[in-house]
Design an enzyme around this catalytic site. Structure first.
Site, short mmCIF file in Angstrom:
data_model
loop_
_atom_site.label_atom_id
_atom_site.label_comp_id
_atom_site.label_asym_id
_atom_site.label_seq_id
_atom_site.Cartn_x
_atom_site.Cartn_y
_atom_site.Cartn_z
N TYR A 1 11.40 -8.34 -50.32
CA TYR A 1 11.03 -7.04 -50.14
C TYR A 1 10.54 -6.82 -52.02
O TYR A 1 11.17 -7.12 -53.10
CB TYR A 1 12.51 -6.17 -50.90
CG TYR A 1 13.00 -5.85 -48.80
CD1 TYR A 1 11.98 -5.57 -48.02
CD2 TYR A 1 14.21 -6.25 -49.24
CE1 TYR A 1 12.51 -5.62 -46.45
CE2 TYR A 1 14.14 -6.37 -47.39
CZ TYR A 1 13.79 -5.35 -46.38
OH TYR A 1 14.23 -5.94 -44.97
N HIS B 1 10.67 -0.60 -49.70
CA HIS B 1 12.34 -0.83 -49.90
C HIS B 1 12.83 -0.28 -50.96
O HIS B 1 13.04 -0.70 -51.76
CB HIS B 1 12.59 -2.26 -49.30
CG HIS B 1 13.76 -2.28 -48.81
ND1 HIS B 1 15.23 -2.68 -49.64
CD2 HIS B 1 14.23 -2.55 -48.09
CE1 HIS B 1 16.33 -2.78 -48.68
NE2 HIS B 1 15.43 -3.31 -47.90
#
Length: 399
Positions: free
Chosen positions: A157, A207
């Site tokens: 992420y 994210h």
């Protein structure tokens, strides 16, 4: 209908593979036992304390048939409400009560809800690698398994920075560079479309790693590559900015896995600022609120894509499946196959077949729980370094 008296409530934590998984068991006077998922893997002992010390004495002796009343009571009994510890604990009990009701009715849960609205729910899984060539290999594996929706990530992420301009004495943490991440993600989408064309739908999870203006820039830049959805392009506390993202791009937006409170999703749904709701069913309090959320979403054209990570029990995966099969606006399900140890503790969990998850037909939720095997994998705390995410200057940022 004769009362179904709650005689006992137990909470179990097991770590059969990478994650701590929390299961609640409710036992009744009718000899029927139900199980629910209460997993909050970063704080499992806090959830167990909530179940053992507060919900159990509150519920022993009450009629488990009255799920709605018990859910409302559990929610307001502490006066201060919502939050991941309380909601996951409530969800474990709530799912177990629905499991019991389905068994008493001799119906799988989706039939108890009102039957199916589709034959199966489409599933997506994850392809991730540090390099494009590695990503292609992961995509090819999933295509061979029949998936036609794939979440693609180049690196972890926020990406894995190659040219990080760090400080001279960096505070320990999981570093990423927003500019590099945005450039690499745009390049990834371009490369995937050039290689695969429209063979599959591309999903991607930001994210919550960006600032609002960066989110707008990324959404605009990805629009030519037609993502199926972009998830968590902003953190929940900045969700008001989604109106501006919407104004600049038609890229479908998904959000919700961090939500605990109806106040967090109400305006996003009513004002149509997202296309998909991504709530984690145990995080919002279980099946009872999930059904209500789904009905609200349907009225405003928002589709369901329940959160489905590996850090939830297969009981929770099965609950998602029953909801998906019943609810007309359920669009897709995130799915991570179980590892063998987890499968041994929770036999009968859902599987994906050629990119679809099909209804479970056993009464109730339909997934077992082997306590003896669970106890062979005790809880183990770890600090979860990935949540200690930092920008190049060392400032901690949303993970």
């Amino acid at each position: 209908m004769q009362p179904t008296i709650i005689e006992n409530i137990e909470c179990f934590i097991t770590r059969p593979d990478r994650h701590n998984l929390v299961t609640v068991r409710v036992t009744t006077n009718k000899g029927v036992t139900g199980h629910g998922c209460a997993t909050f893997q970063q704080r499992p002992l806090a959830v167990k304390t909530m179940v053992d010390e507060y919900l159990k004495p509150l519920l022993i002796g009450r009629d488990g048939n009255n799920i709605e009343d018990l859910w409302q009571m559990m929610t307001v009994n502490a006066y201060w409400r919502n939050g991941p510890v309380m909601n996951n604990a409530i969800a474990g009990v709530d799912m177990a009560l629905w499991d019991i009701k389905g068994q008493l009715a001799n119906m799988p849960l989706y039939q108890l809800f009102g039957g199916k609205s589709k034959d199966a729910i489409a599933a997506y899984s994850h392809a991730a690698s540090e390099t494009l060539e590695g990503l292609y290999l992961e995509v090819d594996k999933l295509l061979a398994q029949g998936y036609r929706y794939i979440r693609c990530q180049l690196g972890f992420y926020g990406g894995t920075p190659q040219g990080l301009h760090a400080t001279k004495s960096p505070t320990p943490g999981a570093y990423y560079d927003q500019d590099e991440y945005m450039a690499n993600t745009i390049a990834m989408f371009k490369a995937l479309r050039e290689k695969y064309g429209n063979q599959f739908h591309i999903l991607h999870d930001v994210h919550e790693r960006l600032f609002p203006q960066q989110a707008i820039q990324l959404a605009k830049a990805l629009e030519p590559y037609q993502p199926w959805f972009i998830e968590d392009i902003l953190p929940p506390q900045q969700s008001a900015w989604l109106e501006q993202v919407r104004a600049h791009s038609s890229v479908p937006l998904a959000m919700g896995e961090l939500f605990n409170n109806p106040a967090e999703w109400h305006d996003l749904i009513v004002n149509r600022r997202i296309d998909f709701i991504r709530c984690h069913v145990s995080q919002i309090g279980g099946i009872t609120p999930a059904l209500k959320l789904a009905i609200l979403c349907q009225a405003f054209g928002v589709r369901l894509a329940w959160h489905g990570p590996s850090d939830m029990t297969p009981i929770g995966v099965a609950v998602n499946t029953h909801l998906n099969i019943h609810l007309h606006n359920a669009a897709i399900q995130e799915f991570i196959p179980n590892k063998p140890n987890t499968e041994s503790v929770f036999p009968g969990s859902p599987i994906a077949e050629q990119g679809y998850i099909y209804p479970l037909e056993k009464p109730g939720i339909g997934v077992g729980f082997d306590q003896q095997k669970a106890e062979a994998f005790p809880v183990e705390y770890r600090p979860h370094e990935w949540t200690q995410s930092r920008l190049p200057n060392g400032a901690i940022h949303t993970p």
